[in-house]
Design a protein around this motif. Structure first.
Motif, PDB file in Angstrom:
ATOM      1  N   HIS A 256      15.868 -12.528 -24.489  1.00 36.77           N
ATOM      2  CA  HIS A 256      16.227 -11.330 -25.257  1.00 36.77           C
ATOM      3  C   HIS A 256      15.626 -11.395 -26.656  1.00 36.77           C
ATOM      4  N   ASN A 257      15.716 -12.556 -27.280  1.00 38.63           N
ATOM      5  CA  ASN A 257      15.064 -12.714 -28.577  1.00 38.63           C
ATOM      6  C   ASN A 257      13.548 -12.606 -28.441  1.00 38.63           C
ATOM      7  N   ALA A 258      13.001 -13.091 -27.336  1.00 43.55           N
ATOM      8  CA  ALA A 258      11.564 -12.966 -27.120  1.00 43.55           C
ATOM      9  C   ALA A 258      11.149 -11.502 -27.025  1.00 43.55           C
ATOM     10  N   VAL A 259      11.971 -10.677 -26.365  1.00 48.47           N
ATOM     11  CA  VAL A 259      11.698  -9.245 -26.322  1.00 48.47           C
ATOM     12  C   VAL A 259      11.700  -8.671 -27.730  1.00 48.47           C
ATOM     13  N   ALA A 260      12.751  -8.988 -28.495  1.00 49.82           N
ATOM     14  CA  ALA A 260      12.871  -8.448 -29.846  1.00 49.82           C
ATOM     15  C   ALA A 260      11.718  -8.899 -30.730  1.00 49.82           C
ATOM     16  N   MET A 261      11.331 -10.155 -30.597  1.00 53.79           N
ATOM     17  CA  MET A 261      10.202 -10.663 -31.385  1.00 53.79           C
ATOM     18  C   MET A 261       8.908  -9.949 -31.008  1.00 53.79           C
ATOM     19  N   THR A 262       8.731  -9.705 -29.728  1.00 54.89           N
ATOM     20  CA  THR A 262       7.536  -9.001 -29.281  1.00 54.89           C
ATOM     21  C   THR A 262       7.534  -7.571 -29.804  1.00 54.89           C
ATOM     22  N   LEU A 263       8.683  -6.917 -29.774  1.00 56.02           N
ATOM     23  CA  LEU A 263       8.788  -5.582 -30.355  1.00 56.02           C
ATOM     24  C   LEU A 263       8.442  -5.598 -31.839  1.00 56.02           C
ATOM     25  N   ALA A 264       8.795  -6.699 -32.504  1.00 51.32           N
ATOM     26  CA  ALA A 264       8.538  -6.829 -33.938  1.00 51.32           C
ATOM     27  C   ALA A 264       7.096  -7.188 -34.248  1.00 51.32           C
ATOM     28  N   GLY A 265       6.304  -7.472 -33.221  1.00 52.62           N
ATOM     29  CA  GLY A 265       4.901  -7.780 -33.439  1.00 52.62           C
ATOM     30  C   GLY A 265       4.559  -9.249 -33.409  1.00 52.62           C
ATOM     31  N   PHE A 266       5.521 -10.104 -33.026  1.00 55.96           N
ATOM     32  CA  PHE A 266       5.265 -11.538 -32.948  1.00 55.96           C
ATOM     33  C   PHE A 266       4.969 -11.958 -31.513  1.00 55.96           C
ATOM     34  N   GLU A 267       4.492 -13.171 -31.348  1.00 57.73           N
ATOM     35  CA  GLU A 267       4.171 -13.713 -30.022  1.00 57.73           C
ATOM     36  C   GLU A 267       4.910 -15.044 -29.848  1.00 57.73           C
ATOM     37  N   PRO A 268       6.157 -14.980 -29.387  1.00 57.09           N
ATOM     38  CA  PRO A 268       6.961 -16.196 -29.279  1.00 57.09           C
ATOM     39  C   PRO A 268       6.659 -17.001 -28.029  1.00 57.09           C
ATOM     40  N   ALA A 269       6.870 -18.294 -28.126  1.00 57.51           N
ATOM     41  CA  ALA A 269       6.853 -19.181 -26.966  1.00 57.51           C
ATOM     42  C   ALA A 269       8.296 -19.522 -26.623  1.00 57.51           C
ATOM     43  N   VAL A 270       8.673 -19.377 -25.366  1.00 59.43           N
ATOM     44  CA  VAL A 270      10.047 -19.624 -24.927  1.00 59.43           C
ATOM     45  C   VAL A 270      10.181 -21.060 -24.429  1.00 59.43           C
ATOM     46  N   PHE A 271      11.290 -21.690 -24.798  1.00 60.43           N
ATOM     47  CA  PHE A 271      11.659 -23.017 -24.287  1.00 60.43           C
ATOM     48  C   PHE A 271      12.654 -22.788 -23.154  1.00 60.43           C
ATOM     49  N   PRO A 272      12.208 -22.726 -21.892  1.00 53.88           N
ATOM     50  CA  PRO A 272      13.114 -22.363 -20.794  1.00 53.88           C
ATOM     51  C   PRO A 272      14.286 -23.324 -20.620  1.00 53.88           C
ATOM     52  N   GLY A 273      14.060 -24.618 -20.817  1.00 55.68           N
ATOM     53  CA  GLY A 273      15.150 -25.572 -20.669  1.00 55.68           C
ATOM     54  C   GLY A 273      16.237 -25.394 -21.700  1.00 55.68           C
ATOM     55  N   SER A 274      15.851 -24.976 -22.898  1.00 58.77           N
ATOM     56  CA  SER A 274      16.753 -24.639 -24.000  1.00 58.77           C
ATOM     57  C   SER A 274      17.751 -25.760 -24.286  1.00 58.77           C
ATOM     58  N   TRP A 275      18.889 -25.383 -24.889  1.00 52.84           N
ATOM     59  CA  TRP A 275      19.843 -26.392 -25.329  1.00 52.84           C
ATOM     60  C   TRP A 275      20.406 -27.194 -24.164  1.00 52.84           C
ATOM     61  N   SER A 276      20.535 -26.580 -22.997  1.00 50.67           N
ATOM     62  CA  SER A 276      21.083 -27.298 -21.853  1.00 50.67           C
ATOM     63  C   SER A 276      20.196 -28.464 -21.445  1.00 50.67           C
ATOM     64  N   ALA A 277      18.894 -28.337 -21.615  1.00 50.21           N
ATOM     65  CA  ALA A 277      17.992 -29.450 -21.340  1.00 50.21           C
ATOM     66  C   ALA A 277      17.989 -30.443 -22.494  1.00 50.21           C
ATOM     67  N   TRP A 278      17.891 -29.930 -23.717  1.00 46.94           N
ATOM     68  CA  TRP A 278      17.838 -30.801 -24.897  1.00 46.94           C
ATOM     69  C   TRP A 278      19.084 -31.684 -24.983  1.00 46.94           C
ATOM     70  N   SER A 279      20.253 -31.095 -24.741  1.00 46.65           N
ATOM     71  CA  SER A 279      21.505 -31.834 -24.911  1.00 46.65           C
ATOM     72  C   SER A 279      21.792 -32.793 -23.766  1.00 46.65           C
ATOM     73  N   ASN A 280      21.015 -32.735 -22.709  1.00 47.77           N
ATOM     74  CA  ASN A 280      21.119 -33.697 -21.613  1.00 47.77           C
ATOM     75  C   ASN A 280      20.082 -34.811 -21.751  1.00 47.77           C
ATOM     76  N   SER A 281      19.623 -35.032 -22.965  1.00 49.58           N
ATOM     77  CA  SER A 281      18.653 -36.091 -23.243  1.00 49.58           C
ATOM     78  C   SER A 281      19.162 -36.918 -24.420  1.00 49.58           C
ATOM     79  N   ASP A 282      18.388 -37.910 -24.804  1.00 49.42           N
ATOM     80  CA  ASP A 282      18.767 -38.726 -25.954  1.00 49.42           C
ATOM     81  C   ASP A 282      18.111 -38.235 -27.244  1.00 49.42           C
ATOM     82  N   ARG A 283      17.679 -36.978 -27.256  1.00 46.33           N
ATOM     83  CA  ARG A 283      17.039 -36.417 -28.436  1.00 46.33           C
ATOM     84  C   ARG A 283      18.060 -36.176 -29.545  1.00 46.33           C
ATOM     85  N   PRO A 284      17.610 -36.158 -30.784  1.00 45.33           N
ATOM     86  CA  PRO A 284      18.544 -35.969 -31.908  1.00 45.33           C
ATOM     87  C   PRO A 284      19.174 -34.598 -31.918  1.00 45.33           C
TER      88      PRO A 284
END
Length: 294
Positions: A256-284
């Motif tokens: 949804h934010n990617a849609v809004a960013m695209t409407l605003a003229g930006f070209e976002p890259a999406v992190f599909p794993g998102s917080w659910s992937a990040w928080s299942n790792s030993d990352r900070p």
């Protein structure tokens, strides 16, 4: 990165209810309408809600099973489906290479944006969101159907291939957080680490900024004008010459934010794993209101 800010990306991303009704009259089966109802607090309620009322001829799409796969926790709660599986589903939905695909839900397109992003990532050229979603259709006084719906009369022939939009893995998200702007799309209390209803750790990716998706739409669930969205993201520190990434809890509202960013003229890259992937790792993990944490 941005596209031309003087162009009108809304023409290619959004469609008004009256325009969808007219387009279906003109093009018939070449317009495929997908109902993508899903909510974190009611993930299994979509079929019943669809049966209660949906756009005529719409096809219900199960986000958890048709727009996502299931793997190890480190992949997140909604990892991308295998492209062969998505292609099979898209053909069942009746999508051809020249189809216009319109997606909607009953929550200001917070869920259906996942279908928009995933199909565009897979190479479907013309995918649009029904601006205002189901509420906008109702407000326009257009007809609805009830019941479980019916499959398309014919299968589609679309050929899909991933890679048509930029994506990030966890390493890429960390890089964007340090070299550009990484946007966290979740509610502020989850970003700050005050609550975490589903994932194993609370907080955010160090360096990420908080831009909750709810601010992308007006009181009627319609996307804000491109210039208003552009101002919103620029206030968060997004610039036209630096990397831009976006994530959420599990890769749904990030779209949804990617849609809004695209409407605003930006070209976002999406992190599909998102917080659910990040928080299942030993990352900070960072907590608090500041990007680097308190």
């Amino acid at each position: 990165m941005t596209s031309d800010p003087t162009s009108d990306p809304a023409r290619d991303l959004l469609i008004r209810p009256v325009d969808l009704a007219r387009l279906r009259d003109e093009r018939g089966a070449a317009v495929v309408v997908l109902d993508v109802r899903w909510r974190l607090d009611r993930p299994g309620a979509g079929p019943a809600d669809f049966a209660e009322a949906h756009l005529p001829g719409a096809i219900f799409v199960a986000l958890d099973t048709e727009l996502a796969a299931h793997g190890a926790p480190s992949e997140g709660r909604h990892p991308l489906p295998a492209v062969a599986d998505l292609q099979e589903s898209a053909r069942v939905w009746g999508i051809d290479a020249d189809s216009t695909v319109v997606v909607y839900d009953d929550s200001a397109n917070m869920a259906s944006a996942r279908a928009w992003w995933l199909l565009r990532y897979a190479g479907v050229a013309d995918v649009r969101l029904l601006d205002g979603a189901l509420a906008g259709w109702r407000e326009a006084g257009l007809p609805l159907e009830t019941g479980p719906g019916h499959p398309p009369l014919r299968s589609g022939s679309v050929v899909l291939e991933y890679g048509h939009l930029p994506v990030l893995d966890a390493d890429g998200a960390a890089d964007v957080a340090s070299s550009g702007t990484l946007v966290d799309s979740r509610a502020g209390e989850r970003y700050r680490g005050e609550v975490e209803p589903i994932d194993p750790k609370a907080g955010h990716v160090p360096g990420a900024v908080s831009v909750p998706t709810g601010g992308n739409v007006d009181a009627d669930g319609r996307f804000l004008a491109p210039e208003a969205l552009r101002a919103r993201f620029e206030t968060a520190g997004i610039t036209r010459d630096a990397p831009l990434g976006v994530y959420c809890g599990s890769g749904v509202t990030a779209a949804h934010n990617a849609v809004a960013m695209t409407l605003a003229g930006f070209e976002p890259a999406v992190f599909p794993g998102s917080w659910s992937a990040w928080s299942n790792s030993d990352r900070p993990v960072a907590t608090g209101a500041s990007p680097e944490g308190d």
